[in-house]
Design a protein around this motif. Structure first.
Motif, PDB file in Angstrom:
ATOM      1  N   GLY A   1       0.815  -1.212   0.000  1.00 42.51           N
ATOM      2  CA  GLY A   1       0.000   0.000   0.000  1.00 42.51           C
ATOM      3  C   GLY A   1       0.845   1.257   0.000  1.00 42.51           C
ATOM      4  O   GLY A   1       0.543   2.230  -0.692  1.00 42.51           O
ATOM      5  N   ALA A   2       1.924   1.247   0.791  1.00 47.05           N
ATOM      6  CA  ALA A   2       2.830   2.402   0.821  1.00 47.05           C
ATOM      7  C   ALA A   2       3.478   2.609  -0.543  1.00 47.05           C
ATOM      8  O   ALA A   2       3.638   3.744  -1.007  1.00 47.05           O
ATOM      9  CB  ALA A   2       3.895   2.194   1.891  1.00 47.05           C
ATOM     10  N   ILE A   3       3.852   1.515  -1.205  1.00 46.62           N
ATOM     11  CA  ILE A   3       4.431   1.617  -2.543  1.00 46.62           C
ATOM     12  C   ILE A   3       3.424   2.196  -3.520  1.00 46.62           C
ATOM     13  O   ILE A   3       3.748   3.087  -4.318  1.00 46.62           O
ATOM     14  CB  ILE A   3       4.924   0.235  -3.014  1.00 46.62           C
ATOM     15  CG1 ILE A   3       6.109  -0.231  -2.162  1.00 46.62           C
ATOM     16  CG2 ILE A   3       5.314   0.264  -4.491  1.00 46.62           C
ATOM     17  CD1 ILE A   3       6.486  -1.683  -2.371  1.00 46.62           C
TER      18      ILE A   3
ATOM     19  N   THR B   1       7.581   1.619   6.228  1.00 45.61           N
ATOM     20  CA  THR B   1       7.077   1.274   4.897  1.00 45.61           C
ATOM     21  C   THR B   1       7.367   2.397   3.904  1.00 45.61           C
ATOM     22  O   THR B   1       7.589   2.130   2.722  1.00 45.61           O
ATOM     23  CB  THR B   1       5.572   0.990   4.939  1.00 45.61           C
ATOM     24  OG1 THR B   1       4.877   2.112   5.518  1.00 45.61           O
ATOM     25  CG2 THR B   1       5.270  -0.259   5.760  1.00 45.61           C
ATOM     26  N   ASP B   2       7.392   3.629   4.373  1.00 45.64           N
ATOM     27  CA  ASP B   2       7.691   4.750   3.476  1.00 45.64           C
ATOM     28  C   ASP B   2       9.136   4.701   2.988  1.00 45.64           C
ATOM     29  O   ASP B   2       9.431   5.129   1.863  1.00 45.64           O
ATOM     30  CB  ASP B   2       7.429   6.090   4.176  1.00 45.64           C
ATOM     31  CG  ASP B   2       5.951   6.419   4.263  1.00 45.64           C
ATOM     32  OD1 ASP B   2       5.159   5.826   3.498  1.00 45.64           O
ATOM     33  OD2 ASP B   2       5.572   7.262   5.098  1.00 45.64           O
TER      34      ASP B   2
ATOM     35  N   ALA C   1      12.506   3.803  -1.899  1.00 39.19           N
ATOM     36  CA  ALA C   1      13.504   3.103  -2.703  1.00 39.19           C
ATOM     37  C   ALA C   1      12.887   2.594  -4.002  1.00 39.19           C
ATOM     38  O   ALA C   1      13.512   2.659  -5.068  1.00 39.19           O
ATOM     39  CB  ALA C   1      14.089   1.940  -1.908  1.00 39.19           C
ATOM     40  N   VAL C   2      11.663   2.090  -3.925  1.00 39.49           N
ATOM     41  CA  VAL C   2      10.970   1.656  -5.135  1.00 39.49           C
ATOM     42  C   VAL C   2      10.778   2.834  -6.084  1.00 39.49           C
ATOM     43  O   VAL C   2      11.012   2.725  -7.300  1.00 39.49           O
ATOM     44  CB  VAL C   2       9.613   1.002  -4.805  1.00 39.49           C
ATOM     45  CG1 VAL C   2       8.839   0.673  -6.087  1.00 39.49           C
ATOM     46  CG2 VAL C   2       9.802  -0.256  -3.972  1.00 39.49           C
ATOM     47  N   ALA C   3      10.343   3.966  -5.527  1.00 39.57           N
ATOM     48  CA  ALA C   3      10.114   5.151  -6.358  1.00 39.57           C
ATOM     49  C   ALA C   3      11.383   5.564  -7.097  1.00 39.57           C
ATOM     50  O   ALA C   3      11.332   5.966  -8.272  1.00 39.57           O
ATOM     51  CB  ALA C   3       9.601   6.304  -5.495  1.00 39.57           C
ATOM     52  N   TYR C   4      12.520   5.460  -6.436  1.00 42.87           N
ATOM     53  CA  TYR C   4      13.779   5.788  -7.115  1.00 42.87           C
ATOM     54  C   TYR C   4      14.064   4.811  -8.251  1.00 42.87           C
ATOM     55  O   TYR C   4      14.381   5.221  -9.369  1.00 42.87           O
ATOM     56  CB  TYR C   4      14.948   5.775  -6.124  1.00 42.87           C
ATOM     57  CG  TYR C   4      16.284   5.779  -6.830  1.00 42.87           C
ATOM     58  CD1 TYR C   4      16.713   6.893  -7.549  1.00 42.87           C
ATOM     59  CD2 TYR C   4      17.102   4.649  -6.819  1.00 42.87           C
ATOM     60  CE1 TYR C   4      17.923   6.882  -8.230  1.00 42.87           C
ATOM     61  CE2 TYR C   4      18.314   4.640  -7.494  1.00 42.87           C
ATOM     62  CZ  TYR C   4      18.715   5.750  -8.208  1.00 42.87           C
ATOM     63  OH  TYR C   4      19.903   5.726  -8.891  1.00 42.87           O
ATOM     64  N   LEU C   5      13.928   3.524  -7.985  1.00 44.04           N
ATOM     65  CA  LEU C   5      14.286   2.525  -8.992  1.00 44.04           C
ATOM     66  C   LEU C   5      13.379   2.561 -10.216  1.00 44.04           C
ATOM     67  O   LEU C   5      13.796   2.132 -11.296  1.00 44.04           O
ATOM     68  CB  LEU C   5      14.278   1.128  -8.371  1.00 44.04           C
ATOM     69  CG  LEU C   5      15.442   0.817  -7.421  1.00 44.04           C
ATOM     70  CD1 LEU C   5      15.267  -0.561  -6.804  1.00 44.04           C
ATOM     71  CD2 LEU C   5      16.785   0.929  -8.132  1.00 44.04           C
ATOM     72  N   VAL C   6      12.163   3.058 -10.070  1.00 43.69           N
ATOM     73  CA  VAL C   6      11.268   3.129 -11.236  1.00 43.69           C
ATOM     74  C   VAL C   6      11.317   4.494 -11.913  1.00 43.69           C
ATOM     75  O   VAL C   6      10.634   4.716 -12.912  1.00 43.69           O
ATOM     76  CB  VAL C   6       9.808   2.776 -10.861  1.00 43.69           C
ATOM     77  CG1 VAL C   6       9.737   1.436 -10.155  1.00 43.69           C
ATOM     78  CG2 VAL C   6       9.144   3.864 -10.027  1.00 43.69           C
TER      79      VAL C   6
END
Length: 238
Positions: free
Chosen positions: A15-17, A208-209, A214-219
């Motif tokens: 959900g945080a992602i 979770t944030d 980190a996901v936001a950076y990689l995408v």
């Protein structure tokens, strides 16, 4: 607008992602299975905040159901971002582990990765831009007592990501892994805080944030030259 599919988007980390990717301007498809209503609540929260989101429900371990569900998603165009976040654990020492315990954990992480990612690849390849992120665990790097099934399933994601990154590098598509340690709101909720304090050099669980960031950076476009990597977010573990 680029579209992102987040499996296990109904959970705390997923959900945080989803919320972070929506803030980044992506149209997010929030996946759930047994928690389909929670997935829709996450999507509704994103919409009420001004973002774009839908929810979808299917069992990632069911190849036919996954293929059918994703075919419907692809009718609206390619999915450019895939976050393979769905995962379960069913712990116990291997000497006493049942085959069902082994299969359930491996099915969700490993077979789920194939069932979700493979149908989305050709449309992504044709668009010549894409981001695939697998959510793993430091356990897939270090191992852990009582989690042979979980460590095996997560380590498989590491090898799959490295190989797939090589296959897709020339097509503008990156493939990476995030390997968290203890995460507040995730599986760490069942762990005694004293154990976390004694185990983690930074003396706390991740938020979770922090995982979502980190996901936001990689995408992002900024990570266009980062592929085939395993990023440990363990406060010093991993």
């Amino acid at each position: 607008m680029r579209r992102a599919l987040v499996t296990g988007g109904s959970g705390a980390i997923g959900g945080a992602i989803c919320r972070r990717l929506a803030q980044c301007g992506l149209h997010v498809i929030v996946h759930g299975n047994t928690n389909a209503e929670r997935a829709e609540r996450v999507a509704d929260e994103i919409r009420r905040s001004g973002g774009r989101a839908d929810s979808i429900a299917f069992d990632v371990t069911d190849h036919e159901a996954s293929t059918d569900a994703l075919a419907r998603v692809l009718e609206a165009g390619a999915i450019q971002v895939v976050v393979n976040n769905a995962g379960v654990h069913d712990d116990g020492p291997l000497a006493g582990m049942t085959f069902e315990q082994w299969r359930r954990v491996v099915d969700v992480s490993t077979h789920g990765f194939f069932n979700v990612t493979q149908p989305l690849l050709m449309p992504m390849i044709r668009s010549r831009w894409g981001r695939i992120v697998n959510l793993s665990s430091v356990v897939g790097v270090t191992g852990n007592r009582g989690q042979v099934n979980y460590a095996a399933a997560k380590a498989a994601l590491h090898g799959a990501a490295k190989a797939l990154a090589l296959e897709l590098a020339s097509r503008g598509i990156t493939v990476n892994v995030i390997a968290p340690g203890f995460v507040a709101g995730g599986m760490a909720e069942t762990i005694d805080p004293a154990v976390i304090g004694a185990t983690v050099p930074m003396k706390r669980a991740a938020t979770t944030d922090e995982i979502a960031g980190a996901v936001a950076y990689l995408v992002s476009d900024e990570a266009a030259y980062v592929t085939g990597q395993i990023l440990a977010i363990g406060g010093g573990l991993g």
